[in-house]
Scaffold this motif. Structure first.
Motif, PDB file in Angstrom:
ATOM      1  N   VAL A 160       0.837  -1.200   0.000  1.00 24.49           N
ATOM      2  CA  VAL A 160       0.000   0.000   0.000  1.00 24.49           C
ATOM      3  C   VAL A 160       0.875   1.255   0.000  1.00 24.49           C
ATOM      4  CG1 VAL A 160      -1.691   1.350   1.321  1.00 24.49           C
ATOM      5  CG2 VAL A 160      -1.957  -1.133   1.117  1.00 24.49           C
ATOM      6  N   GLU A 161       1.896   1.266   0.848  1.00 24.32           N
ATOM      7  CA  GLU A 161       2.805   2.417   0.934  1.00 24.32           C
ATOM      8  C   GLU A 161       3.512   2.666  -0.399  1.00 24.32           C
ATOM      9  OE1 GLU A 161       4.351   2.897   5.463  1.00 24.32           O
ATOM     10  OE2 GLU A 161       5.098   1.141   4.391  1.00 24.32           O
ATOM     11  N   VAL A 162       4.018   1.590  -1.000  1.00 30.80           N
ATOM     12  CA  VAL A 162       4.756   1.735  -2.262  1.00 30.80           C
ATOM     13  C   VAL A 162       3.840   2.254  -3.367  1.00 30.80           C
ATOM     14  CG1 VAL A 162       5.980   0.471  -4.069  1.00 30.80           C
ATOM     15  CG2 VAL A 162       6.458  -0.024  -1.670  1.00 30.80           C
ATOM     16  N   LEU A 163       2.652   1.706  -3.467  1.00 27.94           N
ATOM     17  CA  LEU A 163       1.713   2.137  -4.508  1.00 27.94           C
ATOM     18  C   LEU A 163       1.334   3.606  -4.346  1.00 27.94           C
ATOM     19  CD1 LEU A 163      -0.601  -0.996  -4.621  1.00 27.94           C
ATOM     20  CD2 LEU A 163       0.862  -0.191  -6.474  1.00 27.94           C
ATOM     21  N   LEU A 164       1.051   4.014  -3.114  1.00 29.85           N
ATOM     22  CA  LEU A 164       0.678   5.412  -2.873  1.00 29.85           C
ATOM     23  C   LEU A 164       1.835   6.355  -3.181  1.00 29.85           C
ATOM     24  CD1 LEU A 164      -1.391   5.009   0.422  1.00 29.85           C
ATOM     25  CD2 LEU A 164      -2.279   5.561  -1.852  1.00 29.85           C
ATOM     26  N   SER A 165       3.053   5.923  -2.874  1.00 31.19           N
ATOM     27  CA  SER A 165       4.226   6.759  -3.152  1.00 31.19           C
ATOM     28  C   SER A 165       4.470   6.906  -4.656  1.00 31.19           C
ATOM     29  CB  SER A 165       5.473   6.181  -2.477  1.00 31.19           C
ATOM     30  OG  SER A 165       5.863   4.961  -3.085  1.00 31.19           O
ATOM     31  N   HIS A 166       3.886   6.002  -5.451  1.00 33.19           N
ATOM     32  CA  HIS A 166       4.026   6.070  -6.910  1.00 33.19           C
ATOM     33  C   HIS A 166       2.764   6.612  -7.577  1.00 33.19           C
ATOM     34  CE1 HIS A 166       7.600   3.583  -6.255  1.00 33.19           C
ATOM     35  NE2 HIS A 166       7.959   3.900  -7.476  1.00 33.19           N
ATOM     36  N   GLY A 167       1.928   7.266  -6.799  1.00 40.44           N
ATOM     37  CA  GLY A 167       0.802   7.975  -7.388  1.00 40.44           C
ATOM     38  C   GLY A 167      -0.513   7.230  -7.472  1.00 40.44           C
ATOM     39  N   ALA A 168      -0.641   6.088  -6.813  1.00 38.98           N
ATOM     40  CA  ALA A 168      -1.925   5.375  -6.830  1.00 38.98           C
ATOM     41  C   ALA A 168      -2.994   6.237  -6.172  1.00 38.98           C
ATOM     42  CB  ALA A 168      -1.796   4.043  -6.096  1.00 38.98           C
ATOM     43  N   ASP A 169      -4.196   6.193  -6.707  1.00 43.57           N
ATOM     44  CA  ASP A 169      -5.307   7.009  -6.203  1.00 43.57           C
ATOM     45  C   ASP A 169      -5.967   6.309  -5.017  1.00 43.57           C
ATOM     46  OD1 ASP A 169      -7.484   8.612  -5.761  1.00 43.57           O
ATOM     47  OD2 ASP A 169      -8.394   8.333  -7.746  1.00 43.57           O
ATOM     48  N   PRO A 170      -5.843   6.865  -3.802  1.00 45.54           N
ATOM     49  CA  PRO A 170      -6.443   6.213  -2.632  1.00 45.54           C
ATOM     50  C   PRO A 170      -7.960   6.264  -2.625  1.00 45.54           C
ATOM     51  CG  PRO A 170      -5.576   8.357  -2.026  1.00 45.54           C
ATOM     52  CD  PRO A 170      -5.147   8.112  -3.441  1.00 45.54           C
ATOM     53  N   ASP A 171      -8.545   7.055  -3.531  1.00 44.29           N
ATOM     54  CA  ASP A 171     -10.001   7.189  -3.569  1.00 44.29           C
ATOM     55  C   ASP A 171     -10.630   6.532  -4.798  1.00 44.29           C
ATOM     56  OD1 ASP A 171     -10.317   8.556  -1.157  1.00 44.29           O
ATOM     57  OD2 ASP A 171      -9.908  10.498  -2.086  1.00 44.29           O
ATOM     58  N   GLN A 172      -9.852   5.742  -5.533  1.00 44.06           N
ATOM     59  CA  GLN A 172     -10.425   5.081  -6.703  1.00 44.06           C
ATOM     60  C   GLN A 172     -11.498   4.085  -6.259  1.00 44.06           C
ATOM     61  OE1 GLN A 172      -7.725   3.061  -9.389  1.00 44.06           O
ATOM     62  NE2 GLN A 172      -9.374   1.829 -10.250  1.00 44.06           N
ATOM     63  N   VAL A 173     -12.696   4.255  -6.757  1.00 44.72           N
ATOM     64  CA  VAL A 173     -13.815   3.385  -6.383  1.00 44.72           C
ATOM     65  C   VAL A 173     -14.056   2.367  -7.486  1.00 44.72           C
ATOM     66  CG1 VAL A 173     -16.268   3.289  -5.835  1.00 44.72           C
ATOM     67  CG2 VAL A 173     -14.887   5.175  -4.973  1.00 44.72           C
ATOM     68  N   SER A 174     -14.066   1.097  -7.115  1.00 40.27           N
ATOM     69  CA  SER A 174     -14.368   0.016  -8.054  1.00 40.27           C
ATOM     70  C   SER A 174     -15.718  -0.578  -7.678  1.00 40.27           C
ATOM     71  CB  SER A 174     -13.285  -1.057  -7.977  1.00 40.27           C
ATOM     72  OG  SER A 174     -13.421  -1.809  -6.770  1.00 40.27           O
ATOM     73  N   ASN A 175     -16.046  -1.694  -8.297  1.00 40.39           N
ATOM     74  CA  ASN A 175     -17.300  -2.354  -7.940  1.00 40.39           C
ATOM     75  C   ASN A 175     -17.274  -2.918  -6.524  1.00 40.39           C
ATOM     76  OD1 ASN A 175     -15.413  -4.311  -8.508  1.00 40.39           O
ATOM     77  ND2 ASN A 175     -16.804  -5.624  -9.658  1.00 40.39           N
ATOM     78  N   LEU A 176     -16.084  -2.952  -5.921  1.00 39.98           N
ATOM     79  CA  LEU A 176     -15.948  -3.413  -4.534  1.00 39.98           C
ATOM     80  C   LEU A 176     -15.919  -2.259  -3.539  1.00 39.98           C
ATOM     81  CD1 LEU A 176     -13.256  -6.224  -4.990  1.00 39.98           C
ATOM     82  CD2 LEU A 176     -15.734  -6.476  -4.814  1.00 39.98           C
ATOM     83  N   GLY A 177     -15.931  -1.041  -4.049  1.00 40.46           N
ATOM     84  CA  GLY A 177     -15.859   0.123  -3.177  1.00 40.46           C
ATOM     85  C   GLY A 177     -14.487   0.777  -3.239  1.00 40.46           C
ATOM     86  N   SER A 178     -14.165   1.600  -2.256  1.00 42.11           N
ATOM     87  CA  SER A 178     -12.876   2.281  -2.199  1.00 42.11           C
ATOM     88  C   SER A 178     -11.830   1.387  -1.529  1.00 42.11           C
ATOM     89  CB  SER A 178     -13.013   3.579  -1.394  1.00 42.11           C
ATOM     90  OG  SER A 178     -13.253   3.283  -0.015  1.00 42.11           O
ATOM     91  N   PRO A 179     -10.534   1.677  -1.714  1.00 38.54           N
ATOM     92  CA  PRO A 179      -9.502   0.919  -1.006  1.00 38.54           C
ATOM     93  C   PRO A 179      -9.690   0.958   0.518  1.00 38.54           C
ATOM     94  CG  PRO A 179      -8.508   2.174  -2.787  1.00 38.54           C
ATOM     95  CD  PRO A 179      -9.945   2.624  -2.696  1.00 38.54           C
ATOM     96  N   LEU A 180     -10.094   2.118   1.054  1.00 40.88           N
ATOM     97  CA  LEU A 180     -10.317   2.222   2.499  1.00 40.88           C
ATOM     98  C   LEU A 180     -11.462   1.303   2.929  1.00 40.88           C
ATOM     99  CD1 LEU A 180      -9.695   3.544   5.224  1.00 40.88           C
ATOM    100  CD2 LEU A 180     -11.260   5.403   4.595  1.00 40.88           C
ATOM    101  N   TYR A 181     -12.486   1.251   2.132  1.00 42.26           N
ATOM    102  CA  TYR A 181     -13.616   0.362   2.441  1.00 42.26           C
ATOM    103  C   TYR A 181     -13.141  -1.092   2.485  1.00 42.26           C
ATOM    104  CZ  TYR A 181     -18.259  -1.767   2.107  1.00 42.26           C
ATOM    105  OH  TYR A 181     -19.393  -2.516   2.344  1.00 42.26           O
TER     106      TYR A 181
END
Length: 304
Positions: A160-181
């Motif tokens: 999670v840390e590596v992806l976020l440091s490379h610009g991954a969107d923490p609020d991207q919502v898929s059919n499963l919801g958000s990453p935080l969800y």
């Protein structure tokens, strides 16, 4: 007339139809079943290169590539050797395939990428190698779960840390919801903490369901406390028109935390921090340490 024994029944691939086996023979039975499965159906088109990548046999992998096997050879489901190497976490095989021209963003028919498989296996080494070679942190189809979703589901906080440091969107919502969800649903508090520190929307969930609803259903007091600290709205109602406190197990710690929170308003200190972080904006939170502020104030804004 002698009795004629009926022919042996065809081996069933359903576990329930198989007789109980001697525990000492289980390893051999597993090998036999694996042999059946790998010779039928969707396994039939797996190449020796797929097998070498999956098993981490680097010398065999290099030999096959030298013999003319293409690094981007795929199965009928578009699974590449790079997918296999990442799923098993074999860094050296991943490097060899990339050097041979493997497509770093290859996707299966289900939209699964090698980066996604790294997050399934929890291999940070493979993950960083892919990102250094141009792997995209977002999916081509936004409704599909991303690599970040998978890392949060599995509880692989370093991914999670590596992806976020490379610009991954923490609020991207898929059919499963958000990453935080996803991290709340699967009770991975550390993943939730990392997402929230990065500025993920605390109320972004799945439809009407908020991360707080997911944390309460999982009866996770630590997650509930963390979400409340980062400004979760206790008044959001899910698709059944229920607030989080109404879903909490009666008499449990989760219910007590929510009832105590609703009985007393947030402190001015907490409200100010939430408002300042909102005004700074998610994309600029990483610059907090560079602000000309006393360390005490910077730590306060950064929840450290």
């Amino acid at each position: 007339m002698p009795d004629v024994r009926p022919a042996a029944p065809e081996v069933s691939r359903k576990r329930g139809a198989e007789p109980r086996a001697d525990p000492e023979l289980l390893p051999e039975r597993k090998k036999a079943c694996w042999g059946i499965l790998t010779s039928q159906g969707s396994w039939a088109d797996r190449s020796p290169l797929h097998e070498a990548a999956s098993q981490g046999r680097l010398l065999a992998l290099r030999t096959l590539l030298a013999q003319g096997y293409h690094a981007n050879i795929t199965t009928i489901d578009h699974v590449s050797p790079l997918h296999e190497a990442c799923l098993s976490g074999h860094v050296a095989c991943v490097r060899a395939l990339l050097n041979a021209g493997a497509n770093v963003n290859a996707a299966t028919i289900d939209g699964v990428t090698p980066l996604y498989n790294c997050c399934t296996s929890g291999s940070v080494g493979c993950l960083e190698l892919l990102l250094q070679n141009g792997a995209l942190t977002h999916t081509a189809l936004s409704h599909l779960p991303s690599a970040l979703h998978e890392a949060c589901k599995r509880g692989n906080s370093h991914c999670v840390e590596v992806l976020l440091s490379h610009g991954a969107d923490p609020d991207q919502v898929s059919n499963l919801g958000s990453p935080l969800y996803m991290s709340c649903l699967h009770q991975h508090t550390e993943c939730s903490r990392i997402l929230l520190h990065t500025g993920a929307g605390v109320n972004a969930g799945r439809g009407a369901d908020s991360p707080l609803h997911a944390a309460v259903r999982a009866d996770s007091p630590d997650q509930v406390s963390l979400l409340l600290e980062f400004g979760a709205d206790v008044n959001i109602r899910d698709e059944n028109k229920q607030r989080a406190v109404e879903l909490a197990p009666p008499g449990g710690q989760t219910q007590r935390i929510l009832q105590s929170f609703e009985a007393s308003p947030r402190s001015l200190c907490q409200l100010c921090r939430l408002q300042i972080r909102t005004l700074i904006g998610r994309s600029r939170l990483k610059f907090l340490p560079a602000l000309p502020l006393p360390p005490l104030l910077t730590d306060y804004l950064d929840y450290t």
